[in-house]
Design a protein around this motif. Structure first.
Motif, mmCIF file in Angstrom:
data_model
loop_
_atom_site.group_PDB
_atom_site.id
_atom_site.type_symbol
_atom_site.label_atom_id
_atom_site.label_comp_id
_atom_site.label_asym_id
_atom_site.label_seq_id
_atom_site.Cartn_x
_atom_site.Cartn_y
_atom_site.Cartn_z
ATOM 1 N N ALA A 180 0.825 -1.203 0.000
ATOM 2 C CA ALA A 180 0.000 0.000 0.000
ATOM 3 C C ALA A 180 0.864 1.260 0.000
ATOM 4 O O ALA A 180 0.528 2.261 -0.639
ATOM 5 C CB ALA A 180 -0.917 -0.004 1.222
ATOM 6 N N ASP A 181 1.977 1.211 0.707
ATOM 7 C CA ASP A 181 2.904 2.350 0.760
ATOM 8 C C ASP A 181 3.460 2.646 -0.630
ATOM 9 O O ASP A 181 3.489 3.803 -1.082
ATOM 10 C CB ASP A 181 4.026 2.018 1.741
ATOM 11 N N LEU A 200 -2.513 -6.838 -4.944
ATOM 12 C CA LEU A 200 -2.009 -5.590 -5.500
ATOM 13 C C LEU A 200 -2.234 -5.557 -7.007
ATOM 14 O O LEU A 200 -2.671 -4.536 -7.572
ATOM 15 C CB LEU A 200 -0.525 -5.444 -5.172
ATOM 16 N N ASP A 201 -1.967 -6.676 -7.659
ATOM 17 C CA ASP A 201 -2.221 -6.761 -9.102
ATOM 18 C C ASP A 201 -3.702 -6.563 -9.398
ATOM 19 O O ASP A 201 -4.067 -5.886 -10.374
ATOM 20 C CB ASP A 201 -1.757 -8.123 -9.637
ATOM 21 N N TYR A 202 -4.550 -7.156 -8.562
ATOM 22 C CA TYR A 202 -6.000 -7.013 -8.734
ATOM 23 C C TYR A 202 -6.414 -5.555 -8.591
ATOM 24 O O TYR A 202 -7.207 -5.033 -9.392
ATOM 25 C CB TYR A 202 -6.729 -7.887 -7.714
ATOM 26 N N PHE A 203 -5.899 -4.881 -7.565
ATOM 27 C CA PHE A 203 -6.237 -3.474 -7.358
ATOM 28 C C PHE A 203 -5.809 -2.635 -8.556
ATOM 29 O O PHE A 203 -6.560 -1.774 -9.041
ATOM 30 C CB PHE A 203 -5.558 -2.951 -6.086
ATOM 31 N N MET A 204 -4.618 -2.872 -9.045
ATOM 32 C CA MET A 204 -4.094 -2.066 -10.155
ATOM 33 C C MET A 204 -4.885 -2.301 -11.440
ATOM 34 O O MET A 204 -5.071 -1.397 -12.249
ATOM 35 C CB MET A 204 -2.607 -2.353 -10.356
ATOM 36 N N GLU A 205 -5.384 -3.516 -11.596
ATOM 37 C CA GLU A 205 -6.186 -3.814 -12.784
ATOM 38 C C GLU A 205 -7.585 -3.212 -12.685
ATOM 39 O O GLU A 205 -8.100 -2.648 -13.659
ATOM 40 C CB GLU A 205 -6.292 -5.335 -12.961
ATOM 41 N N GLN A 206 -8.180 -3.301 -11.506
ATOM 42 C CA GLN A 206 -9.589 -2.917 -11.349
ATOM 43 C C GLN A 206 -9.788 -1.450 -10.962
ATOM 44 O O GLN A 206 -10.812 -0.851 -11.327
ATOM 45 C CB GLN A 206 -10.243 -3.806 -10.290
ATOM 46 N N PHE A 207 -8.861 -0.878 -10.227
ATOM 47 C CA PHE A 207 -9.078 0.447 -9.654
ATOM 48 C C PHE A 207 -8.110 1.524 -10.139
ATOM 49 O O PHE A 207 -8.456 2.710 -10.126
ATOM 50 C CB PHE A 207 -9.010 0.376 -8.120
ATOM 51 N N LEU A 208 -6.909 1.123 -10.533
ATOM 52 C CA LEU A 208 -5.904 2.125 -10.920
ATOM 53 C C LEU A 208 -6.315 2.978 -12.116
ATOM 54 O O LEU A 208 -6.049 4.187 -12.128
ATOM 55 C CB LEU A 208 -4.563 1.441 -11.189
ATOM 56 N N PRO A 209 -6.964 2.410 -13.132
ATOM 57 C CA PRO A 209 -7.310 3.240 -14.303
ATOM 58 C C PRO A 209 -8.115 4.485 -13.956
ATOM 59 O O PRO A 209 -7.948 5.530 -14.588
ATOM 60 C CB PRO A 209 -8.122 2.278 -15.178
ATOM 61 N N ALA A 210 -8.982 4.413 -12.961
ATOM 62 C CA ALA A 210 -9.827 5.556 -12.617
ATOM 63 C C ALA A 210 -9.023 6.750 -12.133
ATOM 64 O O ALA A 210 -9.467 7.900 -12.247
ATOM 65 C CB ALA A 210 -10.855 5.149 -11.563
ATOM 66 N N PHE A 211 -7.832 6.493 -11.586
ATOM 67 C CA PHE A 211 -7.010 7.597 -11.094
ATOM 68 C C PHE A 211 -6.476 8.465 -12.233
ATOM 69 O O PHE A 211 -5.995 9.567 -11.998
ATOM 70 C CB PHE A 211 -5.839 7.060 -10.263
#
Length: 207
Positions: free
Chosen positions: A133-134, A172-183
């Protein structure tokens, strides 16, 4: 007798991160700690609910919330300096431990046994998620600066993404795939996505 523990914690907002970098929006360690706590909690929930792990999201979130508390006394040492070699890394760990002990001493004795494990978390599973997360928080900061046209963060974004990939955390990979694009989206684009949640985002970039 007055105990200054929480008064010192409130001063985290005066300690800025990215000291060697030109920032379009300055970030302090209080803001950073909140972001890391939110992200760490999310990673823990993903590990539990998506991948069948047994980690406690609450424990992870609290560890993340306090993970930079020793920097009240040490300041935010730039990563290239902190990890320049093993001698500096080990010496800084000792300084962090001393700072955590100093903070603990600012609590009533009856509360110290509850806060000591938070100020110096040792559970490997919790530490791995907080570290992820850091790094994720740092990468989001880089993306924010690049989005604002600040090329100062190009190299940091590249190196931080490599560090994230090296962690090899499925959540972490899941978060980056599902949520990172919105940023990467503007506020108007976020509104459009909020009104069409099933629409696939297509602007994810790995740099």
């Amino acid at each position: 007798m007055s105990y200054p523990f929480f008064a010192y914690l409130s001063r985290m907002r005066y300690i800025n991160r990215w000291g060697l970098m030109r920032n379009t929006v300055q970030e302090n360690i209080q803001e950073h700690s909140h972001t890391v706590a939110v992200l760490a909690h999310a990673l823990a929930v993903i590990r539990r609910d998506r991948f069948g792990g047994s980690v406690d999201p609450g424990q992870v979130a609290v560890a993340a919330l306090y993970h930079d508390a020793p920097e009240i006394f040490t300041g935010d040492l730039p990563t290239p300096v902190k990890y320049a070699n093993s001698a500096i890394r080990d010496a800084y760990k000792a300084v962090e431990q001393s700072a955590a002990d100093r903070l603990s001493a600012m609590l009533p004795p009856s509360l110290r046994p509850s806060f000591d494990p938070i100020l110096w978390e040792t559970d490997p599973q919790v530490l791995a998620l907080v570290k992820g997360a850091d790094k994720l928080s740092a990468y989001l900061k880089c993306l924010e600066e690049l989005k604002a046209g600040n090329r100062e963060f190009q190299s940091a974004a590249r190196q931080t993404l490599q560090a994230l990939e090296a962690l090899r955390l499925p959540e972490l990979d899941y978060f980056m795939e599902q949520f990172l694009p919105a940023f990467q989206l503007t506020l108007d684009e976020l509104e459009e996505e909020a009104n069409a949640p099933d629409q696939q985002l297509s602007i994810y970039q790995n740099s």
